[in-house]
Enzyme design. Structure first.
Site, PDB file in Angstrom:
ATOM      1  N   ASP A   6       0.867  -1.171   0.000  1.00  0.00           N
ATOM      2  CA  ASP A   6       0.000   0.000   0.000  1.00  0.00           C
ATOM      3  C   ASP A   6       0.912   1.232   0.000  1.00  0.00           C
ATOM      4  O   ASP A   6       2.094   1.144   0.321  1.00  0.00           O
ATOM      5  CB  ASP A   6      -0.885  -0.039   1.253  1.00  0.00           C
ATOM      6  CG  ASP A   6      -1.808   1.166   1.391  1.00  0.00           C
ATOM      7  OD1 ASP A   6      -2.212   1.726   0.359  1.00  0.00           O
ATOM      8  OD2 ASP A   6      -2.111   1.541   2.539  1.00  0.00           O
ATOM      9  N   LEU A   7       0.346   2.389  -0.344  1.00  0.00           N
ATOM     10  CA  LEU A   7       1.150   3.620  -0.365  1.00  0.00           C
ATOM     11  C   LEU A   7       1.068   4.369   0.967  1.00  0.00           C
ATOM     12  O   LEU A   7       2.060   4.522   1.676  1.00  0.00           O
ATOM     13  CB  LEU A   7       0.681   4.521  -1.510  1.00  0.00           C
ATOM     14  CG  LEU A   7       1.451   5.830  -1.692  1.00  0.00           C
ATOM     15  CD1 LEU A   7       2.883   5.568  -2.142  1.00  0.00           C
ATOM     16  CD2 LEU A   7       0.741   6.725  -2.712  1.00  0.00           C
ATOM     17  N   GLY A   8      -0.128   4.840   1.327  1.00  0.00           N
ATOM     18  CA  GLY A   8      -0.297   5.677   2.508  1.00  0.00           C
ATOM     19  C   GLY A   8      -0.080   4.942   3.813  1.00  0.00           C
ATOM     20  O   GLY A   8      -0.680   3.892   4.069  1.00  0.00           O
ATOM     21  N   SER A 107      -2.777   0.985  -4.392  1.00  0.00           N
ATOM     22  CA  SER A 107      -3.222   2.114  -3.575  1.00  0.00           C
ATOM     23  C   SER A 107      -4.633   2.569  -3.922  1.00  0.00           C
ATOM     24  O   SER A 107      -4.982   2.698  -5.093  1.00  0.00           O
ATOM     25  CB  SER A 107      -2.260   3.292  -3.773  1.00  0.00           C
ATOM     26  OG  SER A 107      -2.680   4.418  -3.032  1.00  0.00           O
ATOM     27  N   ASN A 108      -5.436   2.771  -2.878  1.00  0.00           N
ATOM     28  CA  ASN A 108      -6.684   3.515  -3.038  1.00  0.00           C
ATOM     29  C   ASN A 108      -6.284   4.983  -3.088  1.00  0.00           C
ATOM     30  O   ASN A 108      -5.867   5.555  -2.086  1.00  0.00           O
ATOM     31  CB  ASN A 108      -7.614   3.303  -1.833  1.00  0.00           C
ATOM     32  CG  ASN A 108      -8.333   1.977  -1.872  1.00  0.00           C
ATOM     33  OD1 ASN A 108      -8.247   1.239  -2.854  1.00  0.00           O
ATOM     34  ND2 ASN A 108      -9.045   1.657  -0.807  1.00  0.00           N
ATOM     35  N   LYS A 141      -9.762  -1.131  -2.762  1.00  0.00           N
ATOM     36  CA  LYS A 141      -9.707  -2.032  -1.609  1.00  0.00           C
ATOM     37  C   LYS A 141     -10.815  -1.629  -0.632  1.00  0.00           C
ATOM     38  O   LYS A 141     -11.070  -0.440  -0.498  1.00  0.00           O
ATOM     39  CB  LYS A 141      -8.332  -1.922  -0.920  1.00  0.00           C
ATOM     40  CG  LYS A 141      -7.156  -2.301  -1.808  1.00  0.00           C
ATOM     41  CD  LYS A 141      -5.809  -2.033  -1.139  1.00  0.00           C
ATOM     42  CE  LYS A 141      -5.510  -0.550  -1.021  1.00  0.00           C
ATOM     43  NZ  LYS A 141      -4.162  -0.258  -0.484  1.00  0.00           N
ATOM     44  N   ASP A 166      -2.117  -0.606   5.845  1.00  0.00           N
ATOM     45  CA  ASP A 166      -2.377  -0.072   7.188  1.00  0.00           C
ATOM     46  C   ASP A 166      -3.845  -0.202   7.595  1.00  0.00           C
ATOM     47  O   ASP A 166      -4.188   0.092   8.734  1.00  0.00           O
ATOM     48  CB  ASP A 166      -1.950   1.399   7.282  1.00  0.00           C
ATOM     49  CG  ASP A 166      -2.807   2.309   6.411  1.00  0.00           C
ATOM     50  OD1 ASP A 166      -3.134   1.914   5.261  1.00  0.00           O
ATOM     51  OD2 ASP A 166      -3.154   3.417   6.864  1.00  0.00           O
TER      52      ASP A 166
END
Length: 198
Positions: A6-8, A107-108, A141, A166
């Site tokens: 994931d990114l964030g 990523s969302n 997601k 996360d």
């Protein structure tokens, strides 16, 4: 092995309170008021799937928050979400690729953020083989199809993938498909995961 990040709050630290802080200053609305009104509702999900554009998203969010902001003001706040990159995770991603593993980002996200973070953090894209972004896939997601689409594109089985995110809901959805998934609750989780595997 296929590693899915994931990114964030996995590769890049993000903080929604920074967004609300900017909007509070620009709109002259108390931060606590905005915090009480803010939620990731329908407009949020539509935006992340690319089903509404940035301008419509801004209008809907301003209505939800009951705040008067021009689009440029809204965008300035929206981009304030990014705190900084996690260099130790970037280093791990590079090492995995050097070992011959496949490293991708799932990523969302939304178009407004994607006009911003690649220029701010070019090292993120350089550390990944491919980016899978919700607004380009028309999925987000924790929808099962987004994971399946990624696995199909990578020609990988769930058993050959490890996923870091996360958001517990996203983790549980990936686990339901048989993907080994790691819940990233703080900045130490990813480095610890790989130090334990040595």
């Amino acid at each position: 092995m296929l590693y899915i990040f994931d990114l964030g709050n996995v590769i890049v630290d993000i903080d929604f309170n920074r967004v609300l802080g900017v909007w509070s200053d620009l709109g002259r609305v108390p931060l606590a008021t905005l915090q009480s009104r803010f939620n990731m509702g329908e407009a949020f999900e539509l935006h992340e799937r690319g089903e509404i554009d940035d301008e419509e998203f801004a209008v809907r969010m301003c209505e939800q928050l009951d705040i008067a902001l021009g689009f440029e003001q809204f965008a300035a706040g929206w981009q304030a979400i990014f705190v900084g990159v996690r260099p130790e995770v970037i280093a791990i991603m590079h090492k995995l690729r050097e070992q011959g593993d496949r490293v991708v980002i799932l990523s969302n996200t939304n178009r407004l953020h994607c006009t911003f973070w690649p220029t701010q953090y070019p090292e993120v894209q350089k550390a990944a083989d491919k980016l899978y972004l919700s607004q380009e896939m028309g999925l987000r997601k924790p929808e099962a199809e987004i994971y399946q689409q990624l696995l199909n594109a990578e020609e990988a089985s769930a058993q050959d993938a490890i996923f870091f995110d996360d958001n517990l809901e996203n983790i549980e959805a990936a686990r339901a498909l048989g993907i080994h998934s790691v819940h990233v609750t703080d900045a130490n989780v990813v480095p610890m995961f790989f130090s334990d595997r040595r």
